[in-house]
Design a protein around this motif. Structure first.
Motif, mmCIF file in Angstrom:
data_model
loop_
_atom_site.group_PDB
_atom_site.id
_atom_site.type_symbol
_atom_site.label_atom_id
_atom_site.label_comp_id
_atom_site.label_asym_id
_atom_site.label_seq_id
_atom_site.Cartn_x
_atom_site.Cartn_y
_atom_site.Cartn_z
ATOM 1 N N PRO A 151 0.834 -1.211 0.000
ATOM 2 C CA PRO A 151 0.000 0.000 0.000
ATOM 3 C C PRO A 151 0.868 1.260 0.000
ATOM 4 C CG PRO A 151 -0.748 -1.549 1.684
ATOM 5 C CD PRO A 151 0.539 -2.088 1.127
ATOM 6 N N GLY A 152 0.391 2.282 -0.685
ATOM 7 C CA GLY A 152 1.084 3.562 -0.715
ATOM 8 C C GLY A 152 2.182 3.657 -1.759
ATOM 9 N N CYS A 153 2.401 2.605 -2.540
ATOM 10 C CA CYS A 153 3.454 2.622 -3.568
ATOM 11 C C CYS A 153 2.820 2.657 -4.954
ATOM 12 C CB CYS A 153 4.346 1.391 -3.457
ATOM 13 S SG CYS A 153 5.394 1.401 -2.009
ATOM 14 N N GLY A 154 3.028 3.750 -5.675
ATOM 15 C CA GLY A 154 2.532 3.867 -7.033
ATOM 16 C C GLY A 154 3.665 3.697 -8.032
ATOM 17 N N PHE A 209 10.312 0.225 -3.282
ATOM 18 C CA PHE A 209 10.060 -0.449 -2.005
ATOM 19 C C PHE A 209 11.025 -1.612 -1.860
ATOM 20 C CE2 PHE A 209 7.420 -2.699 -5.023
ATOM 21 C CZ PHE A 209 7.452 -4.023 -4.613
ATOM 22 N N GLN A 210 11.152 -2.116 -0.643
ATOM 23 C CA GLN A 210 12.020 -3.256 -0.383
ATOM 24 C C GLN A 210 11.178 -4.503 -0.206
ATOM 25 O OE1 GLN A 210 14.486 -2.226 3.011
ATOM 26 N NE2 GLN A 210 16.089 -1.456 1.644
ATOM 27 N N ALA A 211 11.719 -5.618 -0.701
ATOM 28 C CA ALA A 211 11.030 -6.900 -0.554
ATOM 29 C C ALA A 211 12.067 -7.998 -0.352
ATOM 30 C CB ALA A 211 10.188 -7.201 -1.787
ATOM 31 N N ASN A 212 11.661 -9.056 0.331
ATOM 32 C CA ASN A 212 12.509 -10.221 0.516
ATOM 33 C C ASN A 212 12.308 -11.112 -0.705
ATOM 34 O OD1 ASN A 212 13.617 -12.729 1.194
ATOM 35 N ND2 ASN A 212 13.212 -12.407 3.370
ATOM 36 N N GLN A 255 15.694 -3.880 -3.538
ATOM 37 C CA GLN A 255 14.871 -2.714 -3.825
ATOM 38 C C GLN A 255 14.208 -2.926 -5.177
ATOM 39 O OE1 GLN A 255 17.097 0.901 -3.498
ATOM 40 N NE2 GLN A 255 16.965 0.879 -1.275
ATOM 41 N N ILE A 256 12.913 -2.632 -5.230
ATOM 42 C CA ILE A 256 12.124 -2.835 -6.444
ATOM 43 C C ILE A 256 11.450 -1.520 -6.801
ATOM 44 C CG2 ILE A 256 10.187 -4.098 -7.463
ATOM 45 C CD1 ILE A 256 10.857 -6.344 -5.408
ATOM 46 N N THR A 257 11.535 -1.132 -8.060
ATOM 47 C CA THR A 257 10.850 0.060 -8.552
ATOM 48 C C THR A 257 9.537 -0.385 -9.177
ATOM 49 O OG1 THR A 257 12.952 1.156 -8.997
ATOM 50 C CG2 THR A 257 11.010 2.051 -10.101
ATOM 51 N N VAL A 258 8.442 0.225 -8.760
ATOM 52 C CA VAL A 258 7.119 -0.126 -9.292
ATOM 53 C C VAL A 258 7.052 0.359 -10.741
ATOM 54 C CG1 VAL A 258 4.632 0.149 -9.021
ATOM 55 C CG2 VAL A 258 6.113 0.104 -6.988
ATOM 56 N N PRO A 259 6.767 -0.565 -11.690
ATOM 57 C CA PRO A 259 6.714 -0.172 -13.102
ATOM 58 C C PRO A 259 5.470 0.660 -13.430
ATOM 59 C CG PRO A 259 6.377 -2.552 -12.860
ATOM 60 C CD PRO A 259 6.599 -1.990 -11.493
ATOM 61 N N GLY A 264 1.982 1.824 -14.689
ATOM 62 C CA GLY A 264 0.726 1.083 -14.797
ATOM 63 C C GLY A 264 0.469 0.127 -13.642
ATOM 64 N N GLN A 265 1.379 0.054 -12.688
ATOM 65 C CA GLN A 265 1.214 -0.839 -11.539
ATOM 66 C C GLN A 265 1.055 0.008 -10.283
ATOM 67 O OE1 GLN A 265 1.118 -4.269 -12.104
ATOM 68 N NE2 GLN A 265 1.243 -3.597 -14.234
ATOM 69 N N GLY A 266 0.476 -0.588 -9.256
ATOM 70 C CA GLY A 266 0.270 0.143 -8.012
ATOM 71 C C GLY A 266 0.024 -0.814 -6.869
ATOM 72 N N PRO A 267 -0.471 -0.292 -5.743
ATOM 73 C CA PRO A 267 -0.698 -1.126 -4.558
ATOM 74 C C PRO A 267 -1.536 -2.360 -4.896
ATOM 75 C CG PRO A 267 -1.080 1.186 -4.050
ATOM 76 C CD PRO A 267 -0.893 1.088 -5.534
ATOM 77 N N GLY A 268 -1.076 -3.517 -4.419
ATOM 78 C CA GLY A 268 -1.782 -4.773 -4.650
ATOM 79 C C GLY A 268 -1.392 -5.470 -5.940
ATOM 80 N N SER A 269 -0.684 -4.783 -6.841
ATOM 81 C CA SER A 269 -0.253 -5.417 -8.100
ATOM 82 C C SER A 269 0.755 -6.521 -7.805
ATOM 83 C CB SER A 269 0.408 -4.393 -9.034
ATOM 84 O OG SER A 269 -0.501 -3.401 -9.430
ATOM 85 N N GLN A 270 0.706 -7.576 -8.605
ATOM 86 C CA GLN A 270 1.647 -8.685 -8.482
ATOM 87 C C GLN A 270 2.748 -8.489 -9.526
ATOM 88 O OE1 GLN A 270 1.121 -11.772 -6.411
ATOM 89 N NE2 GLN A 270 -0.035 -10.179 -5.366
ATOM 90 N N LEU A 271 4.000 -8.491 -9.082
ATOM 91 C CA LEU A 271 5.146 -8.342 -9.979
ATOM 92 C C LEU A 271 5.972 -9.620 -9.948
ATOM 93 C CD1 LEU A 271 6.407 -4.813 -8.807
ATOM 94 C CD2 LEU A 271 4.769 -5.326 -10.626
ATOM 95 N N MET A 272 6.523 -10.016 -11.089
ATOM 96 C CA MET A 272 7.468 -11.132 -11.144
ATOM 97 C C MET A 272 8.863 -10.524 -11.095
ATOM 98 S SD MET A 272 5.656 -13.773 -11.021
ATOM 99 C CE MET A 272 6.888 -15.029 -11.264
ATOM 100 N N VAL A 273 9.663 -10.954 -10.116
ATOM 101 C CA VAL A 273 10.981 -10.390 -9.877
ATOM 102 C C VAL A 273 12.016 -11.509 -9.926
ATOM 103 C CG1 VAL A 273 12.399 -9.134 -8.196
ATOM 104 C CG2 VAL A 273 9.961 -8.616 -8.410
ATOM 105 N N ASN A 274 13.118 -11.268 -10.659
ATOM 106 C CA ASN A 274 14.213 -12.241 -10.690
ATOM 107 C C ASN A 274 14.945 -12.229 -9.358
ATOM 108 O OD1 ASN A 274 13.700 -12.937 -13.333
ATOM 109 N ND2 ASN A 274 15.227 -11.569 -14.172
#
Length: 129
Positions: free
Chosen positions: A75-78, A83-86, A93-97, A99-109
């Motif tokens: 929440p709060g990330c547009g 944001f940081q994620a495990n 650190q991940i930059t929100v692409p 068209g994506q926002g809170p609750g979006s699912q991202l695939m991260v390497n």
């Protein structure tokens, strides 16, 4: 020094024919540049100079594909927010692409292997004397 006569591709590797150089005897080892790779070839006992030797150079293994993880944008990330994620046991650190926002699912390497991030340990109180 040998010369490559022709090349033919196979799934198990590349097959080449090389010409046995003058002065090389059956059973001797020669070096050949095949496919940009230097290989040693033992001349078969039944072949001599100016004869063709067929060799197969194993195909290189494909590079490993990075493991992917699904991360939920908090929440709060547009778009454009960081944001940081495990991810795979590492904090990244991940930059929100766009068209994506809170609750979006991202695939991260997964991050490449490396030294683990230092873990913070709060100072321990000193024992009373």
């Amino acid at each position: 020094r040998s010369s490559v006569a022709w090349t033919l591709g196979f799934d198990a590797g590349m097959q080449y024919q090389i010409s046995v150089p003058p002065g090389v005897q059956p059973g001797q080892r020669i070096q050949a540049n095949v496919g940009g790779q230097m290989v040693q070839v033992q001349v078969p006992l039944n072949l001599g100079p100016d004869r063709l030797v067929r060799i197969t150079v194993p195909a290189a293994a494909p590079p490993p594909q990075p493991q992917q993880f699904r991360v939920t944008v908090p929440p709060g990330c547009g778009a454009g927010s960081v944001f940081q994620a495990n991810v795979g046991g590492r904090l990244v650190q991940i930059t929100v692409p766009p068209g994506q926002g809170p609750g979006s699912q991202l695939m991260v390497n997964a991050p490449p292997p490396g030294p683990a991030a230092p873990q913070y340990a709060p100072p321990q109180p000193r024992p009373a004397a």
